[in-house]
Design an enzyme around this catalytic site. Structure first.
Site, mmCIF file in Angstrom:
data_model
loop_
_atom_site.group_PDB
_atom_site.id
_atom_site.type_symbol
_atom_site.label_atom_id
_atom_site.label_comp_id
_atom_site.label_asym_id
_atom_site.label_seq_id
_atom_site.Cartn_x
_atom_site.Cartn_y
_atom_site.Cartn_z
ATOM 1 N N GLU A 41 0.709 -1.235 0.059
ATOM 2 C CA GLU A 41 0.054 0.037 -0.057
ATOM 3 C C GLU A 41 1.085 1.265 0.047
ATOM 4 O O GLU A 41 1.705 1.503 0.695
ATOM 5 C CB GLU A 41 -0.980 0.149 1.355
ATOM 6 C CG GLU A 41 -1.796 1.221 1.301
ATOM 7 C CD GLU A 41 -2.678 1.236 2.773
ATOM 8 O OE1 GLU A 41 -3.674 1.760 2.799
ATOM 9 O OE2 GLU A 41 -2.619 0.172 3.426
ATOM 10 N N LYS A 110 -9.251 2.960 -2.388
ATOM 11 C CA LYS A 110 -9.623 2.352 -0.998
ATOM 12 C C LYS A 110 -10.910 2.798 -0.502
ATOM 13 O O LYS A 110 -11.295 4.124 -0.315
ATOM 14 C CB LYS A 110 -8.744 2.775 -0.106
ATOM 15 C CG LYS A 110 -8.879 1.876 1.076
ATOM 16 C CD LYS A 110 -7.381 2.042 2.018
ATOM 17 C CE LYS A 110 -7.611 1.169 3.260
ATOM 18 N NZ LYS A 110 -6.180 1.397 4.009
ATOM 19 N N CYS A 144 -5.657 -3.105 1.876
ATOM 20 C CA CYS A 144 -5.540 -3.225 3.175
ATOM 21 C C CYS A 144 -6.862 -3.552 4.113
ATOM 22 O O CYS A 144 -7.582 -4.541 4.037
ATOM 23 C CB CYS A 144 -4.847 -2.058 3.870
ATOM 24 S SG CYS A 144 -4.291 -2.347 5.529
#
Length: 263
Positions: A41, A110, A144
């Site tokens: 990330e 995200k 994540c």
């Protein structure tokens, strides 16, 4: 498809230095026969870099994307990399997949931001399932914290994702996510999950490594340690098909019972 997991924090604050790390890793991955290289990330710039997130953010078709397209084409493998994406006044925590020919295949923002740091720096994405076809597999993108929401991964399963690429910045004391949650997600959704972490201290965080590629049987095909590492594992479409035929999770679902999950 052989998948290369680049467990590295690179050089926080320096896009140029991180491109050099990526180039070297791409060369090693290609030599090992990998079809795709996946970074952690925010690999392009670093994760815990404060206000430099906004300063270093680039559009999805910016200079860094062009440089990575050249790296991918020169080494002959696809690259999925984490970076801060600027779109107008908004900055997203994103991952972009570039083909071995240097074409931009998919870009994901995200959707579930973790903690005050991310909520202060980023705008949440609104598209939960982003996919591309790559070497005979349907590849999905996630970042994540997103993978810790079972609804997110199930949405990918229902959309036919075969291999889910998850750049991450997993920190102490949450290493159980890499060790336990990710293999379970792969098993319960009948897919491969490549979870690629940062390592070491960065700002206030201690990243735990433990990058893995988990198979649809819940078994880790590769598991990195706690340091900088490039690890490899195969996403086998034949094994995936056999596993899906033997495991009835998706076909045994009763969606009519699950309405409360969306509230």
């Amino acid at each position: 498809m052989r998948t290369a997991l680049l467990q590295s924090s690179g050089h926080p604050g320096s896009t140029a230095a991180n491109l050099k790390v990526l180039d070297a890793a791409a060369g090693r991955a290609a030599a090992a026969g990998a079809g795709v290289l996946v970074t952690s990330e925010m690999f392009l710039t670093g994760y815990a870099i404060g206000d430099d997130v906004a300063r270093l953010a680039e559009p999805a078709d910016g200079d860094a994307a062009d440089a990575i397209a050249e790296i991918a084409h020169r080494h002959g493998l696809a690259v999925a990399y984490g970076y801060p994406e600027r779109a107008g006044d908004a900055v997203s925590n994103s991952v972009q997949l570039i083909s071995a020919e240097g074409a931009r295949l998919a870009n994901y923002r995200k959707t579930h931001l973790f903690g005050c740091f991310e909520r202060e720096q980023f705008t949440s994405g609104e598209q939960p399932v982003v996919q591309a076809e790559l070497n005979g597999l349907r590849v999905g993108l996630m970042i994540c914290y997103d993978v810790e929401f079972p609804e997110n991964v199930r949405a990918h399963a229902l959309a036919g994702t075969d291999l889910l690429l998850v750049p991450t910045a997993q920190m102490h004391p949450f290493q159980f996510v890499a060790e336990s949650v990710v293999p379970v997600r792969a098993f319960e959704n009948q897919m491969y999950v490549a979870y690629v972490n940062r390592v070491g201290a960065e700002g206030e965080f201690e990243f735990v490594g433990l990058s893995t590629l988990a198979g649809p049987d819940g078994v880790a095909r590769a598991r990195a340690g706690r340091g900088e590492e490039l690890v490899f594992a195969d996403a086998d479409p034949d094994f995936l098909a056999a596993s899906r035929a033997a495991n009835p999770y998706l076909s045994d679902r009763r969606p009519g019972l699950y309405g409360s999950l969306a509230s």
